[in-house]
Design a protein around this motif. Structure first.
Motif, PDB file in Angstrom:
ATOM      1  N   ILE A  15       0.642  -1.553   0.047  1.00 33.87           N
ATOM      2  CA  ILE A  15       0.078   0.271   0.155  1.00 33.87           C
ATOM      3  C   ILE A  15       0.519   1.157   0.415  1.00 33.87           C
ATOM      4  CG2 ILE A  15      -1.666   1.334   1.568  1.00 33.87           C
ATOM      5  CD1 ILE A  15      -3.425  -0.931  -0.026  1.00 33.87           C
ATOM      6  N   ASN A  16       2.078   1.069   0.397  1.00 26.91           N
ATOM      7  CA  ASN A  16       3.010   2.136   0.795  1.00 26.91           C
ATOM      8  C   ASN A  16       3.311   2.496  -0.643  1.00 26.91           C
ATOM      9  OD1 ASN A  16       3.437   3.821   3.510  1.00 26.91           O
ATOM     10  ND2 ASN A  16       3.589   1.753   4.399  1.00 26.91           N
ATOM     11  N   ARG A  17       3.995   1.664  -1.188  1.00 31.26           N
ATOM     12  CA  ARG A  17       4.253   1.846  -2.667  1.00 31.26           C
ATOM     13  C   ARG A  17       3.587   2.476  -3.873  1.00 31.26           C
ATOM     14  NH1 ARG A  17       3.270  -1.749  -6.526  1.00 31.26           N
ATOM     15  NH2 ARG A  17       3.567  -4.015  -5.458  1.00 31.26           N
ATOM     16  N   ILE A  18       2.192   1.769  -3.287  1.00 31.46           N
ATOM     17  CA  ILE A  18       1.358   2.422  -4.381  1.00 31.46           C
ATOM     18  C   ILE A  18       1.094   3.569  -3.687  1.00 31.46           C
ATOM     19  CG2 ILE A  18      -1.530   1.766  -4.586  1.00 31.46           C
ATOM     20  CD1 ILE A  18      -1.167  -0.793  -4.713  1.00 31.46           C
ATOM     21  N   TYR A  19       0.421   3.932  -2.725  1.00 34.84           N
ATOM     22  CA  TYR A  19      -0.062   5.272  -2.568  1.00 34.84           C
ATOM     23  C   TYR A  19       1.676   6.353  -3.032  1.00 34.84           C
ATOM     24  CZ  TYR A  19      -0.803   9.166  -0.509  1.00 34.84           C
ATOM     25  OH  TYR A  19      -1.490  10.167   0.942  1.00 34.84           O
ATOM     26  N   GLU A  20       2.713   6.006  -2.982  1.00 33.58           N
ATOM     27  CA  GLU A  20       3.684   6.752  -3.853  1.00 33.58           C
ATOM     28  C   GLU A  20       3.467   7.091  -4.535  1.00 33.58           C
ATOM     29  OE1 GLU A  20       5.868   8.695  -1.909  1.00 33.58           O
ATOM     30  OE2 GLU A  20       4.846   8.019   0.227  1.00 33.58           O
ATOM     31  N   LYS A  21       2.831   6.545  -5.579  1.00 35.08           N
ATOM     32  CA  LYS A  21       2.992   5.932  -6.813  1.00 35.08           C
ATOM     33  C   LYS A  21       1.364   7.131  -7.688  1.00 35.08           C
ATOM     34  CE  LYS A  21       5.807   3.475  -9.647  1.00 35.08           C
ATOM     35  NZ  LYS A  21       6.209   4.104 -10.863  1.00 35.08           N
ATOM     36  N   LEU A  22       0.465   6.796  -6.329  1.00 36.34           N
ATOM     37  CA  LEU A  22      -0.402   7.768  -6.215  1.00 36.34           C
ATOM     38  C   LEU A  22      -0.689   9.165  -6.099  1.00 36.34           C
ATOM     39  CD1 LEU A  22      -3.459   5.780  -4.274  1.00 36.34           C
ATOM     40  CD2 LEU A  22      -3.303   6.011  -6.553  1.00 36.34           C
ATOM     41  N   LYS A  23       0.530   9.624  -5.468  1.00 33.25           N
ATOM     42  CA  LYS A  23       1.536  11.071  -4.647  1.00 33.25           C
ATOM     43  C   LYS A  23       1.786  11.985  -5.829  1.00 33.25           C
ATOM     44  CE  LYS A  23       2.325  12.145  -0.538  1.00 33.25           C
ATOM     45  NZ  LYS A  23       3.409  11.664  -0.011  1.00 33.25           N
ATOM     46  N   GLU A  24       2.598  10.784  -6.515  1.00 32.22           N
ATOM     47  CA  GLU A  24       3.172  11.222  -7.636  1.00 32.22           C
ATOM     48  C   GLU A  24       2.282  11.556  -8.903  1.00 32.22           C
ATOM     49  OE1 GLU A  24       6.000   8.353  -9.340  1.00 32.22           O
ATOM     50  OE2 GLU A  24       6.910   7.878  -7.348  1.00 32.22           O
ATOM     51  N   LEU A  25       1.429  10.674  -9.610  1.00 29.73           N
ATOM     52  CA  LEU A  25       0.821  10.847 -10.564  1.00 29.73           C
ATOM     53  C   LEU A  25      -0.181  11.818 -10.156  1.00 29.73           C
ATOM     54  CD1 LEU A  25      -0.855   9.901 -12.854  1.00 29.73           C
ATOM     55  CD2 LEU A  25      -2.323   9.037 -11.263  1.00 29.73           C
ATOM     56  N   TYR A  26      -0.757  11.654  -8.827  1.00 29.59           N
ATOM     57  CA  TYR A  26      -1.561  13.355  -8.443  1.00 29.59           C
ATOM     58  C   TYR A  26      -1.449  14.634  -8.042  1.00 29.59           C
ATOM     59  CZ  TYR A  26      -4.921   9.760  -9.151  1.00 29.59           C
ATOM     60  OH  TYR A  26      -5.352   9.119  -9.584  1.00 29.59           O
ATOM     61  N   LYS A  27      -0.341  14.154  -8.230  1.00 29.53           N
ATOM     62  CA  LYS A  27       1.010  15.841  -8.135  1.00 29.53           C
ATOM     63  C   LYS A  27       0.868  16.855  -6.574  1.00 29.53           C
ATOM     64  CE  LYS A  27       1.379  17.522 -12.710  1.00 29.53           C
ATOM     65  NZ  LYS A  27       0.606  15.852 -13.522  1.00 29.53           N
ATOM     66  N   PHE A  28       0.543  15.154  -5.776  1.00 32.58           N
ATOM     67  CA  PHE A  28       0.893  15.610  -4.445  1.00 32.58           C
ATOM     68  C   PHE A  28       1.676  16.983  -3.410  1.00 32.58           C
ATOM     69  CE2 PHE A  28       1.110  14.895   0.569  1.00 32.58           C
ATOM     70  CZ  PHE A  28      -0.170  14.409   0.845  1.00 32.58           C
ATOM     71  N   SER A  29       2.475  16.989  -4.463  1.00 32.02           N
ATOM     72  CA  SER A  29       3.260  17.897  -3.743  1.00 32.02           C
ATOM     73  C   SER A  29       3.276  19.354  -4.186  1.00 32.02           C
ATOM     74  CB  SER A  29       5.169  18.055  -4.280  1.00 32.02           C
ATOM     75  OG  SER A  29       4.866  18.229  -5.951  1.00 32.02           O
ATOM     76  N   GLU A  30       1.948  19.996  -4.975  1.00 30.43           N
ATOM     77  CA  GLU A  30       1.437  21.305  -5.571  1.00 30.43           C
ATOM     78  C   GLU A  30       0.196  21.909  -4.707  1.00 30.43           C
ATOM     79  OE1 GLU A  30       0.682  20.536  -9.445  1.00 30.43           O
ATOM     80  OE2 GLU A  30       2.825  20.187 -10.358  1.00 30.43           O
TER      81      GLU A  30
END
Length: 752
Positions: A15-30
């Motif tokens: 789940i952590n691996r998938i979640y990191e991908k989600l954050k990248e895909l959805y531009k969490f840092s922005e």
């Protein structure tokens, strides 16, 4: 070659691996700091973002959804220091819950959700996708841990590919391709099944139990049936037609005794053509002869349909279906469901041979479905259905496109153990694959009454009680907290049979077929009936308070909250939340996605089809609906107490008190229980039933003496999004100049 089996990746790491991908895909840092502060402040107060879903669709970016969910995950102690940390995803397992009491709790909510319906149906029919499911999760109400109420249970309807636009006719055990988020698949490698599994895990990590609709039936030519033909009964239609035609000669000879033989022969030929789907108009004279043929043939059709569905003949037909499936798939070994790649071609080959799975029938049918003839244009078989008395109930049949499991041999009532085992194993596999916390079992409403049993022996296509008992015991032996909900609407009051003999925890109840009858007094009577049943039992039964099941598109159950008007729909919610049954009658409430914002129409369509829901944008209704729910969860007197009616007058003026010993605090509820508009069932002077819309009227100049030695402490009033206390004088008498239909008032009382 590996000497040792590769170690499986822990669920938390996955789940952590998938979640990191989600954050990248959805531009969490922005995400902007302003939006972070908004989400933190909004969610910190209630534990969820309390806005209607239509608002969430237009206001929240995918990144903001993830940011808000991190707060929910943290509150559920599953997300720590920026990552998921858990041994078991289920909030019930993480809290070491050892029984199913959690789902029976007064104040607890169960929300029916169709994943496909979570797109923006006001703009498109496109189904909801993974990020929409998370959007729903963010706004899903929490419970009240201090009051032993878990977060809202997610009740998912079937997400398999479906036939005839019906979620309850699955084409396979797969996840529907219409739910697949292609972008997410390309970025993470998660297919449709993986996306649903991930959503369920993230929902459980946010503190929400998840239950699923399971079926003792399948689609007519589902992959399960094609790979395992023995789980169904089958008809060889051409063979039956040959037998029928042979018997027509004897019928014609019998009828010729009183009719012209040439006329008889003419009608016999017409009858043969009618069995092949050819229809035409007949004069009254020839129609009379045709009907005589039909009367004589009915018994013949019953006899040979029954004969074909006996075990010896079914074994032969199972072999033929298996051979056809294997030939089309070019497979020498037994074909597995997951390996079927030519479903359409297999179905075409079976139809060409005239092999059709036997259907269900009417709610009241017993025995076997009787093959009658082919439909017009010779496209599919049609059937007649009879009840346990042998009376024709075909007009009530609406299940000819489903395939019930071949659980028992109707010729002697004995169980078909391999099929029972197949069903139980499939249910176990389904639970393990998705980690469900419970099941709602569909279409088991008449399995122990006279239409399905005789002296305890099954006589219909429905699932026998033994099968359901085994299902529940098996699930609970594997998962102690596993909850089971039966779609049983309380016909004939078989509480003991469903609870003690089949081990269901929760029953569907009869609210959806009796909306106009559920006055406060009737709800209290329902509570008392359940309490009387439970009082000496260690494991208590619960019965849902079902706010809405459908919106009138199913004409025989044409009662639903949208008919009541805004005030009436809110009053129905108030009744179900604020009429508790006490220690021995704990009852949760079930509502449907969209109810919370007064979505009046289209709910039934979305339950059936894979399209997004059109929603009302009704924020003021949502705020009241949500505020009342949170208020109830916060009040132990309400969730643990018992309602007692003080008065219920003919004009609608109603009052009840909620108390819990030995507390000196109580709540007084005063209302006009007549709704602004309500469809009411009535009977005319000839005994015929009919329905009409009745408009409620205000009540005027009412006085109420407070019960016992109570005095008034506060009135609770809605203030924006919350019920707050407003101080009042400590009088022992209340005066009401006017109460409009559906209007209610909440008072806190204190004993002197």
């Amino acid at each position: 070659m590996f000497l040792f089996k590769k170690k499986e990746e822990p669920e938390s790491e996955k789940i952590n691996r998938i979640y990191e991908k989600l954050k990248e895909l959805y531009k969490f840092s922005e995400i902007s700091e302003d939006r972070k502060r908004y989400l933190e402040e909004a969610i910190s107060g209630y534990g969820y973002l309390n806005i209607p879903y239509i608002q969430a669709l237009t206001e929240l970016t995918p990144a903001e959804i993830l940011y808000g969910l991190e707060i929910k995950w943290e509150n559920s102690a599953a997300f720590i220091d920026g990552g998921f940390k858990f041994d078991r995803a289920s909030v019930l397992a993480r809290n070491n819950v050892k029984n199913s009491g959690w789902i029976k709790r007064e104040g607890h909510n169960i929300k029916l959700i169709n994943l496909a319906g979570l797109g923006n149906g006001n703009q498109t029919k496109e189904t909801g996708k993974f990020i929409d499911w998370l959007r729903q999760l963010l706004i899903l109400p929490t419970g009240n841990p201090g009051n032993n109420i878990f977060n809202t249970t997610i009740y998912l309807i079937p997400f398999h590919p479906r036939e005839f636009g019906c979620a309850y006719l699955p084409k396979s055990s797969e996840v529907s391709g219409k739910l697949l988020d292609e972008q997410l698949y390309e970025y993470t490698g998660l297919d449709a099944k993986g996306q649903v599994q991930t959503f369920i895990t993230l929902a459980q990590l946010a503190g929400h139990p998840v239950i699923y609709d399971v079926l003792p039936q399948t689609g007519r030519f589902s992959k399960a049936v094609l790979a395992n033909p023995e789980i169904a009964r089958w008809y060889d239609v051409p063979e039956l037609e040959k037998i029928y035609c042979k018997n027509l000669d004897a019928v014609a000879e019998k009828l010729s005794a009183n009719r012209d033989s040439e006329d008889i022969e003419l009608v016999k030929d017409i009858y043969i053509q009618s069995m092949k789907g050819s229809a035409g108009d007949l004069t009254s004279y020839f129609r009379e002869i045709f009907d005589e043929f039909e009367t004589e043939m009915n018994e013949i059709k019953k006899k040979y349909s029954d004969e074909m569905l006996k075990k010896a003949n079914q074994t032969k037909l199972h072999r033929r279906v298996r051979e056809i499936t294997a030939a089309v798939e070019n497979e020498k070994r037994k074909v597995q469901e997951e390996n079927i790649t030519k479903q359409t071609e297999i179905v075409e080959a079976l139809i060409k041979e005239g092999l059709w799975a036997a259907p269900g029938g009417a709610w009241c049918s017993a025995g076997v479905p009787v093959y009658d003839k082919m439909s017009q244009c010779n496209t599919y078989p049609t059937f007649k259905h009879y009840d346990y008395k042998g009376e024709d109930v075909t007009n009530f049949a609406n299940l000819d496109c489903q395939t019930p499991y071949y659980f028992c041999f109707l010729e002697d009532g004995s169980l078909n153990k391999p099929v029972v085992d197949y069903f139980i194993n499939y249910m176990k596999q389904l639970r393990r694959e998705y980690n469900f916390d419970g099941y709602r079992v569909d279409h088991i409403d008449h399995i122990v009454d006279k239409v399905s049993e005789k002296d305890g022996i099954p006589i219909s296509y429905r699932a026998p009680k033994f099968v359901l008992d085994k299902l529940n015991k098996t699930m609970k032996s594997e998962i102690p907290h596993f909850a089971s909900l039966a779609e049983y609407m309380l016909w004939d009051d078989f509480l003991e049979e469903y609870h003690q003999q089949m081990h269901f925890d929760l029953l569907w109840g009869n609210d959806i077929v009796a909306q106009c009858e559920k006055t406060p007094q009737k709800i209290v009577e329902d509570n008392q009936h359940l309490a009387n049943y439970n009082i000496n039992l260690k494991e208590k039964l619960s019965i849902l308070k079902t706010y809405n099941n459908q919106d009138g598109e199913f004409r025989s159950i044409d009662q639903y909250p949208g008919q009541l008007g805004e005030d009436g729909a809110l009053y129905k919610w108030f009744k179900y939340k604020c009429l508790p049954g006490g220690k021995f009658a704990q009852r949760p409430v079930l509502y449907i996605d969209g109810d919370e914002s007064f979505t009046r129409h289209g709910i039934e369509r979305v339950i059936g089809e894979e399209v997004s829901m059109q929603r009302e944008k009704h924020t003021s209704f949502y705020n009241k609906f949500d505020a009342l729910d949170r208020f109830v969860k916060s009040q132990e007197i309400i969730t643990d107490g018992e309602a007692q009616i003080i008065l219920q007058e003919e004009d609608g003026f109603t009052a009840w008190v909620i108390s819990k010993e030995p507390s000196k605090t109580a709540f007084l509820m005063v209302s006009n229980h007549k709704c602004p508009a309500e469809k009411v069932n009535k009977t005319d002077e000839n005994g015929e039933c009919y329905s009409e819309i009745v408009e409620g009227q205000p009540v005027y100049n009412k006085t109420l003496q407070l019960p016992g030695d109570y005095i008034l402490k506060n009135e609770y009033v809605i203030d924006d999004k919350d019920y707050v206390p407003a101080s009042t004088s400590g009088n022992s008498t209340l005066n009401f100049e006017k109460l409009t239909p559906g209007e209610f008032k909440i008072y806190e009382l204190r004993k002197c």
